[in-house]
Structures are given as C-alpha cells and as structure tokens.
Scaffold this active site. Structure first.
Site, PDB file in Angstrom:
ATOM      1  N   ARG A  72       1.303  -1.415  -0.224  1.00  0.00           N
ATOM      2  CA  ARG A  72       0.035  -0.433   0.027  1.00  0.00           C
ATOM      3  C   ARG A  72       1.370   1.448  -0.305  1.00  0.00           C
ATOM      4  O   ARG A  72       1.645   1.215   1.175  1.00  0.00           O
ATOM      5  CB  ARG A  72      -1.235  -0.094   0.733  1.00  0.00           C
ATOM      6  N   HIS A 117       1.573  -2.104   5.766  1.00  0.00           N
ATOM      7  CA  HIS A 117       1.069  -2.711   4.142  1.00  0.00           C
ATOM      8  C   HIS A 117       2.495  -1.698   3.184  1.00  0.00           C
ATOM      9  O   HIS A 117       2.646  -2.818   2.086  1.00  0.00           O
ATOM     10  CB  HIS A 117      -0.235  -1.945   3.588  1.00  0.00           C
ATOM     11  N   ASP A 124      -4.293  -8.582   3.506  1.00  0.00           N
ATOM     12  CA  ASP A 124      -5.465  -8.456   3.265  1.00  0.00           C
ATOM     13  C   ASP A 124      -6.076  -9.838   2.747  1.00  0.00           C
ATOM     14  O   ASP A 124      -5.772  -9.392   1.662  1.00  0.00           O
ATOM     15  CB  ASP A 124      -6.056  -6.965   3.596  1.00  0.00           C
ATOM     16  N   GLU A 182      -7.756  -7.158  13.623  1.00  0.00           N
ATOM     17  CA  GLU A 182      -8.126  -7.318  12.265  1.00  0.00           C
ATOM     18  C   GLU A 182      -8.534  -8.664  11.713  1.00  0.00           C
ATOM     19  O   GLU A 182      -6.902  -8.842  10.602  1.00  0.00           O
ATOM     20  CB  GLU A 182      -7.474  -6.358  10.785  1.00  0.00           C
ATOM     21  N   HIS A 185      -5.969  -9.124   8.476  1.00  0.00           N
ATOM     22  CA  HIS A 185      -5.044  -8.760   8.004  1.00  0.00           C
ATOM     23  C   HIS A 185      -3.682  -9.205   8.655  1.00  0.00           C
ATOM     24  O   HIS A 185      -3.361  -9.440   9.664  1.00  0.00           O
ATOM     25  CB  HIS A 185      -4.792  -7.236   9.012  1.00  0.00           C
TER      26      HIS A 185
END
Length: 203
Positions: A72, A117, A124, A182, A185
């Site tokens: 990301r 990320h 994810d 999460e 993740h």
C-alpha cells in the site's frame, strides 16, 4: 514505474485471486485510493515465497487465497488519515463503521498514519472455495471497522470463529502474524523492509 524491490504476486502465484477494492470506488472512502492505478498486488520476495506455501496447502484441499490488499503506497495511508478528519458520510458509516465514531478510528487501531502494508510484506486476505467461488464465512467483510472484526471476537457464530482460527493457524505456520483487530490482516514476521515505507504508484 519507479525502481523498487517488490514483486507482482501473480507472476509467482498465478492462481491467487486478486480483488483490490482500493483500485476502485468500492471501498470505505467511496473512490479510487491514491496510488492504486491498477489491480496488482506487490510484495517482498520472502512474503511471496511464504504466501505460495499457504496457497499450495489450500489448493491441496480445493481452496484458494483471495487478496484484497498487499503493498500500500504511503500516499494511500495519508489519504486514509485525511479521510478520518473529513466530514462524515452517513451511507459509508452505516456500511463500514456503524458502531464506531469516525474520529476514533485511529485511536482504536483501525486506521494508522503508518501501515505495515507500506513495507511490502503484509496482506489483507481470505480463503475461497475453488469449486463454488464462495469465500469462507468469517463473520464480517473486509474493512468492517467494528469489534466483530477482531480475530478473537466471540459474538460471531462458532463456524465463523473456526474459520478465522483455521486461517490464522495456517498463516502462522508459514511465518505470518495476525493483527488482532482485523482477522484478514497478516504480516510476515521476518519482513525484509521493516523500517522502509514505500510510496511508488501501483500501475
């Protein structure tokens, strides 16, 4: 594209399913996220090697990994932080964070100004049945900012808890660590770029 050491996942794991909501407007912000110009997942080579082992184990049982996000760009993380501090959108709140105030998403750990990320060894993901195309029932969808998304949440059904446990156990076996808030993740424990936050555009 700028020079960088990350690798396109599908060049090494062609059977992986790639579904990047951030490369579309189908996400919690409601628009394509900064830096996502293509539906491509990039990861470090060690992360891809470990993930390929996960995929091999799943495929032996007729299952498949489905990736929602990999590398990301930092500019995307910056956009998430700006979004937290922007006016609310009631329609998005009802879908993605119905029980939490938007202004508290950073404090509660759902949004961060630096993300693993961006270091290139975090995914994810979920698991899909190859025969039916159905995702394992995990109790919530991706990016549902709510305590129900916490990996160890016990208010979901036993089947959903068991599916989360199966995924977490499999990922841990191959060197990934789960983020407790999460269930989707996972970060490679021995990530090679642990202090580097990349910002190249995905294209």
């Amino acid at each position: 594209m700028a020079n960088h050491p990350l690798v396109d996942v599908q060049t090494k794991i062609p059977s992986a399913m790639i579904d990047l909501p951030y490369a579309s407007d189908n996400n919690f912000i409601g628009q394509r996220i900064d830096g996502y110009h293509a539906r491509r997942c990039f990861l470090s080579t060690p992360a891809i090697v470990a993930l390929s082992q996960v995929q091999a184990a799943l495929e032996s049982e007729g299952q498949c990994i489905k990736l929602w996000d990999c590398y990301r760009p930092q500019r995307a993380v910056d956009q998430f932080v700006r979004w937290v501090n922007s006016p609310d959108d009631p329609s998005k709140k009802a879908i993605y964070y119905p029980t939490i105030e938007k202004s508290s998403l950073i404090k509660q750990g759902y949004i961060a100004d630096q993300s693993s990320h961006t270091r290139g060894s975090t995914v994810d993901m979920t698991v899909v049945d190859k025969a039916t195309g159905e995702e394992w029932d995990m109790g919530t969808f991706f990016d549902f900012f709510d305590p129900k998304s916490n990996t160890s949440n016990t208010t979901i059904t036993q089947v959903q808890q068991d599916n989360r446990s199966r995924l977490q156990t499999l990922m841990a076996k191959h060197g990934f660590e789960n983020l407790p808030t999460e269930w989707w993740h996972f970060t490679l424990k021995n990530e090679p770029f642990s202090t580097t936050y990349f910002d190249f555009v995905i294209e």
